[in-house]
Design a protein around this motif. Structure first.
Motif, PDB file in Angstrom:
ATOM      1  N   PRO A 197      11.450  -2.769  10.377  1.00  0.00           N
ATOM      2  CA  PRO A 197      12.397  -1.513  10.852  1.00  0.00           C
ATOM      3  C   PRO A 197      12.954  -0.854   9.287  1.00  0.00           C
ATOM      4  O   PRO A 197      13.513  -1.699   8.534  1.00  0.00           O
ATOM      5  CB  PRO A 197      13.712  -2.605  11.841  1.00  0.00           C
ATOM      6  CG  PRO A 197      13.574  -3.157  11.191  1.00  0.00           C
ATOM      7  CD  PRO A 197      12.276  -4.114  10.702  1.00  0.00           C
ATOM      8  N   LYS A 198      13.017   0.007   9.515  1.00  0.00           N
ATOM      9  CA  LYS A 198      13.478   0.907   8.712  1.00  0.00           C
ATOM     10  C   LYS A 198      13.277   0.628   6.707  1.00  0.00           C
ATOM     11  O   LYS A 198      14.233   1.487   5.920  1.00  0.00           O
ATOM     12  CB  LYS A 198      15.455   0.631   8.711  1.00  0.00           C
ATOM     13  CG  LYS A 198      15.904   1.438   9.943  1.00  0.00           C
ATOM     14  CD  LYS A 198      15.639   2.680  10.240  1.00  0.00           C
ATOM     15  CE  LYS A 198      16.542   2.981  11.132  1.00  0.00           C
ATOM     16  NZ  LYS A 198      17.973   3.149  11.752  1.00  0.00           N
ATOM     17  N   VAL A 199      11.578   1.243   6.872  1.00  0.00           N
ATOM     18  CA  VAL A 199      11.051   0.909   5.676  1.00  0.00           C
ATOM     19  C   VAL A 199       9.752   1.513   5.755  1.00  0.00           C
ATOM     20  O   VAL A 199       9.661   1.072   6.816  1.00  0.00           O
ATOM     21  CB  VAL A 199      10.973  -0.995   5.129  1.00  0.00           C
ATOM     22  CG1 VAL A 199       9.966  -1.014   3.754  1.00  0.00           C
ATOM     23  CG2 VAL A 199      12.191  -1.686   5.202  1.00  0.00           C
ATOM     24  N   ASP A 200      10.097   2.119   4.958  1.00  0.00           N
ATOM     25  CA  ASP A 200       8.945   3.138   4.628  1.00  0.00           C
ATOM     26  C   ASP A 200       8.251   2.968   3.283  1.00  0.00           C
ATOM     27  O   ASP A 200       8.596   3.448   2.011  1.00  0.00           O
ATOM     28  CB  ASP A 200       9.788   4.841   4.153  1.00  0.00           C
ATOM     29  CG  ASP A 200       8.791   6.112   4.183  1.00  0.00           C
ATOM     30  OD1 ASP A 200       6.829   5.527   4.806  1.00  0.00           O
ATOM     31  OD2 ASP A 200       8.931   6.687   4.260  1.00  0.00           O
ATOM     32  N   PHE A 202       5.747  -5.654   4.907  1.00  0.00           N
ATOM     33  CA  PHE A 202       6.594  -4.480   4.757  1.00  0.00           C
ATOM     34  C   PHE A 202       6.606  -3.344   5.761  1.00  0.00           C
ATOM     35  O   PHE A 202       7.933  -2.773   6.309  1.00  0.00           O
ATOM     36  CB  PHE A 202       7.250  -4.100   3.216  1.00  0.00           C
ATOM     37  CG  PHE A 202       7.719  -5.399   2.843  1.00  0.00           C
ATOM     38  CD1 PHE A 202       9.044  -5.839   2.514  1.00  0.00           C
ATOM     39  CD2 PHE A 202       6.479  -6.703   1.906  1.00  0.00           C
ATOM     40  CE1 PHE A 202      10.049  -7.134   1.943  1.00  0.00           C
ATOM     41  CE2 PHE A 202       7.660  -7.313   1.580  1.00  0.00           C
ATOM     42  CZ  PHE A 202       9.469  -7.322   1.133  1.00  0.00           C
ATOM     43  N   THR A 203       6.140  -3.234   5.857  1.00  0.00           N
ATOM     44  CA  THR A 203       5.389  -1.504   7.240  1.00  0.00           C
ATOM     45  C   THR A 203       5.683  -1.747   7.978  1.00  0.00           C
ATOM     46  O   THR A 203       6.552  -1.359   8.813  1.00  0.00           O
ATOM     47  CB  THR A 203       4.347  -1.454   7.343  1.00  0.00           C
ATOM     48  OG1 THR A 203       3.527  -0.796   4.853  1.00  0.00           O
ATOM     49  CG2 THR A 203       4.071   0.053   7.567  1.00  0.00           C
ATOM     50  N   GLY A 204       5.564  -3.359   8.364  1.00  0.00           N
ATOM     51  CA  GLY A 204       6.609  -3.543   9.865  1.00  0.00           C
ATOM     52  C   GLY A 204       7.716  -4.039  10.599  1.00  0.00           C
ATOM     53  O   GLY A 204       8.615  -4.263  11.076  1.00  0.00           O
ATOM     54  N   LEU A 208       2.151 -14.652   3.458  1.00  0.00           N
ATOM     55  CA  LEU A 208       3.447 -14.151   3.187  1.00  0.00           C
ATOM     56  C   LEU A 208       4.181 -13.786   4.347  1.00  0.00           C
ATOM     57  O   LEU A 208       5.528 -13.602   3.913  1.00  0.00           O
ATOM     58  CB  LEU A 208       2.415 -13.217   2.789  1.00  0.00           C
ATOM     59  CG  LEU A 208       1.502 -13.317   1.184  1.00  0.00           C
ATOM     60  CD1 LEU A 208       0.738 -11.752   1.517  1.00  0.00           C
ATOM     61  CD2 LEU A 208       2.322 -13.447   0.140  1.00  0.00           C
ATOM     62  N   ARG A 209       3.512 -13.449   5.003  1.00  0.00           N
ATOM     63  CA  ARG A 209       4.636 -13.253   6.476  1.00  0.00           C
ATOM     64  C   ARG A 209       5.746 -14.074   6.500  1.00  0.00           C
ATOM     65  O   ARG A 209       6.457 -13.538   6.899  1.00  0.00           O
ATOM     66  CB  ARG A 209       4.099 -12.968   7.680  1.00  0.00           C
ATOM     67  CG  ARG A 209       3.797 -11.821   9.214  1.00  0.00           C
ATOM     68  CD  ARG A 209       3.613 -11.955  10.506  1.00  0.00           C
ATOM     69  NE  ARG A 209       2.308 -11.245   9.582  1.00  0.00           N
ATOM     70  CZ  ARG A 209       1.446 -11.335   9.624  1.00  0.00           C
ATOM     71  NH1 ARG A 209       0.751 -12.014   9.380  1.00  0.00           N
ATOM     72  NH2 ARG A 209       0.707 -10.174   9.291  1.00  0.00           N
ATOM     73  N   LEU A 236       7.789 -11.364  -6.213  1.00  0.00           N
ATOM     74  CA  LEU A 236       7.951 -10.280  -5.700  1.00  0.00           C
ATOM     75  C   LEU A 236       9.050 -10.247  -4.378  1.00  0.00           C
ATOM     76  O   LEU A 236       9.864  -9.471  -4.133  1.00  0.00           O
ATOM     77  CB  LEU A 236       6.809  -9.661  -5.356  1.00  0.00           C
ATOM     78  CG  LEU A 236       6.052  -7.784  -5.379  1.00  0.00           C
ATOM     79  CD1 LEU A 236       7.191  -7.291  -6.225  1.00  0.00           C
ATOM     80  CD2 LEU A 236       4.856  -7.690  -5.339  1.00  0.00           C
ATOM     81  N   VAL A 237       7.932 -10.732  -3.423  1.00  0.00           N
ATOM     82  CA  VAL A 237       8.670 -11.039  -2.159  1.00  0.00           C
ATOM     83  C   VAL A 237      10.840 -11.561  -2.492  1.00  0.00           C
ATOM     84  O   VAL A 237      11.506 -10.662  -1.498  1.00  0.00           O
ATOM     85  CB  VAL A 237       8.429 -12.281  -1.497  1.00  0.00           C
ATOM     86  CG1 VAL A 237       8.492 -12.777  -0.237  1.00  0.00           C
ATOM     87  CG2 VAL A 237       6.676 -12.036  -1.345  1.00  0.00           C
ATOM     88  N   HIS A 238      10.963 -12.100  -3.009  1.00  0.00           N
ATOM     89  CA  HIS A 238      12.611 -12.211  -3.504  1.00  0.00           C
ATOM     90  C   HIS A 238      12.834 -11.112  -4.013  1.00  0.00           C
ATOM     91  O   HIS A 238      14.032 -11.010  -3.452  1.00  0.00           O
ATOM     92  CB  HIS A 238      12.442 -13.429  -4.448  1.00  0.00           C
ATOM     93  CG  HIS A 238      14.166 -13.637  -4.518  1.00  0.00           C
ATOM     94  ND1 HIS A 238      15.008 -14.438  -3.998  1.00  0.00           N
ATOM     95  CD2 HIS A 238      14.829 -13.619  -5.169  1.00  0.00           C
ATOM     96  CE1 HIS A 238      16.300 -14.176  -3.864  1.00  0.00           C
ATOM     97  NE2 HIS A 238      15.948 -13.463  -5.451  1.00  0.00           N
ATOM     98  N   GLU A 239      12.335 -10.272  -4.573  1.00  0.00           N
ATOM     99  CA  GLU A 239      13.204  -9.044  -5.562  1.00  0.00           C
ATOM    100  C   GLU A 239      13.008  -7.612  -4.424  1.00  0.00           C
ATOM    101  O   GLU A 239      14.577  -7.180  -4.707  1.00  0.00           O
ATOM    102  CB  GLU A 239      12.584  -9.110  -6.667  1.00  0.00           C
ATOM    103  CG  GLU A 239      12.298  -9.369  -7.431  1.00  0.00           C
ATOM    104  CD  GLU A 239      13.653  -9.383  -8.288  1.00  0.00           C
ATOM    105  OE1 GLU A 239      14.447  -8.144  -8.143  1.00  0.00           O
ATOM    106  OE2 GLU A 239      14.126 -10.392  -8.932  1.00  0.00           O
ATOM    107  N   LEU A 240      12.408  -8.254  -3.191  1.00  0.00           N
ATOM    108  CA  LEU A 240      11.668  -7.219  -2.302  1.00  0.00           C
ATOM    109  C   LEU A 240      12.384  -7.335  -1.066  1.00  0.00           C
ATOM    110  O   LEU A 240      14.257  -6.078  -0.491  1.00  0.00           O
ATOM    111  CB  LEU A 240      10.808  -6.366  -1.876  1.00  0.00           C
ATOM    112  CG  LEU A 240       9.813  -6.530  -2.761  1.00  0.00           C
ATOM    113  CD1 LEU A 240       7.760  -6.626  -2.336  1.00  0.00           C
ATOM    114  CD2 LEU A 240       9.913  -4.752  -3.085  1.00  0.00           C
ATOM    115  N   LYS A 241      13.145  -8.322  -0.942  1.00  0.00           N
ATOM    116  CA  LYS A 241      14.270  -9.014  -0.147  1.00  0.00           C
ATOM    117  C   LYS A 241      15.441  -8.440  -0.682  1.00  0.00           C
ATOM    118  O   LYS A 241      16.772  -8.325   0.465  1.00  0.00           O
ATOM    119  CB  LYS A 241      13.459 -10.145   0.386  1.00  0.00           C
ATOM    120  CG  LYS A 241      12.492 -10.751   1.107  1.00  0.00           C
ATOM    121  CD  LYS A 241      12.536 -12.282   2.062  1.00  0.00           C
ATOM    122  CE  LYS A 241      12.359 -13.120   1.404  1.00  0.00           C
ATOM    123  NZ  LYS A 241      12.997 -13.793   1.049  1.00  0.00           N
TER     124      LYS A 241
END
Length: 469
Positions: free
Chosen positions: A338-341, A334-336, A246-247, A460-465
């Protein structure tokens, strides 16, 4: 002239009834006695061949998955196979025979579990067959074993008698679930998984898989000492393997658009050679065949990274284990960034805020409680207060959406969408790409303009990015 095929003769009707009874007598004989009875087997083989069904239906060693893979046209016949239908005056006796053969296959594979030690592969095959039985009575795979008997639309299958002689299990559903769970528990016990985990040498030989991780997560409260340590090691191995994949997928595209208001760093790795040559072509000396460069150009690398809040809500009931594991790992990745809470909430009939441990998927999974019913309203109560800036918030809700309180939950989700937050309903986030969604929710999400995302986790990865970029 009367069409000879428009109605069955009494002789044909009687023959079909005899053939149907033969198949069910064979089923009962095989369930209570594992030894084959030659006469019943030979007669049943003749019936199955005569009605054009694959003979593998009579082999208890062949899973329903294998049959459907070889004969995909049968998948639709297995779905809802035992759901009650309106009584009909003219019963199709030939269809009854065909249905009896399919019903016998599903029941025999689930009920005839034999004795002795069970392998992980055998357990996995049984779980798949049990899923087909659950689908046959109008439920989703995993629902009955997890104590959830919801049928499409949230109504439990009921009835007083199946049409055309079909066994009606509607009124027996409250007892089918516990029985299936008991059979599954017996198979796990016969696997002697706890004994294997207690032996570090044997435990090291186990290959982590989603089905094994599910067993470990379900049984973790009953493990201690060496067995618990080995179980945690297996879970961590699996988490690390999935996280690596996933990474890589998340890293394929940078998060954030280029910010050209920030001057580029004047270092060699940012040097834009093509642009530098193009802009200095006027300094080309034909006599010397040399290009004089009086100005260097550099690439912009700074990106606009507006702080974004990602709220992941995951149904942790029995049918959503694959999604629970995948999304827990994905949230930690995604926690890792930057600027994503990132916030993580898991729920069944109760909800738990796993945000304090979201950076560590291993610790997060150890705090989950798989199984149970589903009540998304309890998760919504934790989700709403986290939406401080709707325009900068994305809510990812992963579930099969077979919910207890359908209307109130959907209205809450629609309110999130109308507030300006991005709401992404996800039917499944699996490695295989397979999953199911309550059609009631699917249609309403479509009308809302937020169609359900279902299938492989890459979607889902694509949507979040896209949102975070």
């Amino acid at each position: 002239m009367t069409d000879p095929t428009s109605a069955q003769t009494p002789e044909a009707t009687g023959a079909d009834e005899n053939r149907r009874q033969l198949l069910y007598w064979r089923l009962l004989a095989r369930v209570f006695d594992h030894e084959e009875q030659a006469s019943l087997e030979a007669a049943s083989l003749a019936v199955v061949e005569d009605i054009g069904l694959p003979t593998e239906l009579l082999d208890p060693r062949v899973s329903v998955d294998s049959i459907v893979q070889r004969h995909p046209e049968l998948a639709a016949e297995f779905d809802g196979l035992m759901v009650p239908e309106p009584d009909a005056d003219d019963r199709d006796r030939a269809a009854e025979v065909r249905r009896a053969a399919l019903v016998s296959k599903v029941l025999l594979n689930v009920l005839a579990t034999g004795s002795g030690t069970v392998s992980a592969g055998q357990l996995s095959a049984w779980q798949a067959d049990a899923g087909w039985l659950e689908r046959a009575v109008g439920c989703r795979p995993g629902e009955l074993r997890a104590g959830r008997s919801g049928a499409p639309g949230g109504v439990s299958p009921t009835g007083t008698g199946g049409a055309a002689g079909t066994p009606d299990l509607g009124n027996l559903i409250p007892t089918i679930g516990p029985e299936l769970a008991a059979i599954e528990a017996d198979l796990v016990k016969r696997m002697q998984l706890r004994e294997v985990l207690a032996d570090s040498r044997l435990a090291a030989q186990l290959t982590p898989s989603m089905s094994l991780i599910e067993q470990l997560l379900r049984d973790k409260n009953n493990l201690s000492g060496v067995a618990l340590s080995n179980a945690k090691a297996l879970i961590r191995r699996f988490v690390d393997e999935v996280a690596q994949v996933l990474r890589t997928q998340v890293a394929k595209a940078s998060v954030g658009a280029l910010d050209r208001s920030v001057p580029p760093k004047r270092v060699f790795r940012n040097l834009d050679i093509d642009r530098t040559i193009w802009k200095n072509l006027t300094n080309w000396s034909p006599e010397e065949e040399r290009l004089y460069v009086d100005r260097l150009f550099y690439r912009h690398t700074a990106r606009k990274t507006t702080p974004a809040r990602l709220i992941v809500v995951v149904d942790q009931s029995g049918s959503m284990v694959d999604s629970m594991v995948n999304c827990t790992i994905l949230a930690s990745i995604f926690t890792g960034l930057p600027k994503v809470d990132v916030h993580l909430i898991a729920y069944d009939t109760q909800a738990i805020d796993l945000t304090p441990w979201v950076h560590d998927p291993f610790e997060t999974l150890l705090r989950t409680k798989l199984g149970g019913g589903t009540d998304g309203t309890v998760a919504m109560a934790l989700t709403r207060p986290k939406i401080a800036e709707p325009r900068n918030t994305v809510v990812v809700w992963i579930s099969d959406f077979y919910e207890w309180r359908t209307e109130p939950l959907f209205e809450s989700m629609a309110a999130i969408h109308r507030s300006g937050a991005k709401f992404i309903p996800v039917g499944s986030v699996t490695s295989s790409g397979r999953g199911s969604v309550n059609p009631w929710f699917r249609e309403r999400f479509k009308d809302l303009g937020t169609p359900v995302l279902s299938g492989h986790i890459n979607k889902l990865v694509h949507e979040l990015k896209s949102f975070l970029g």
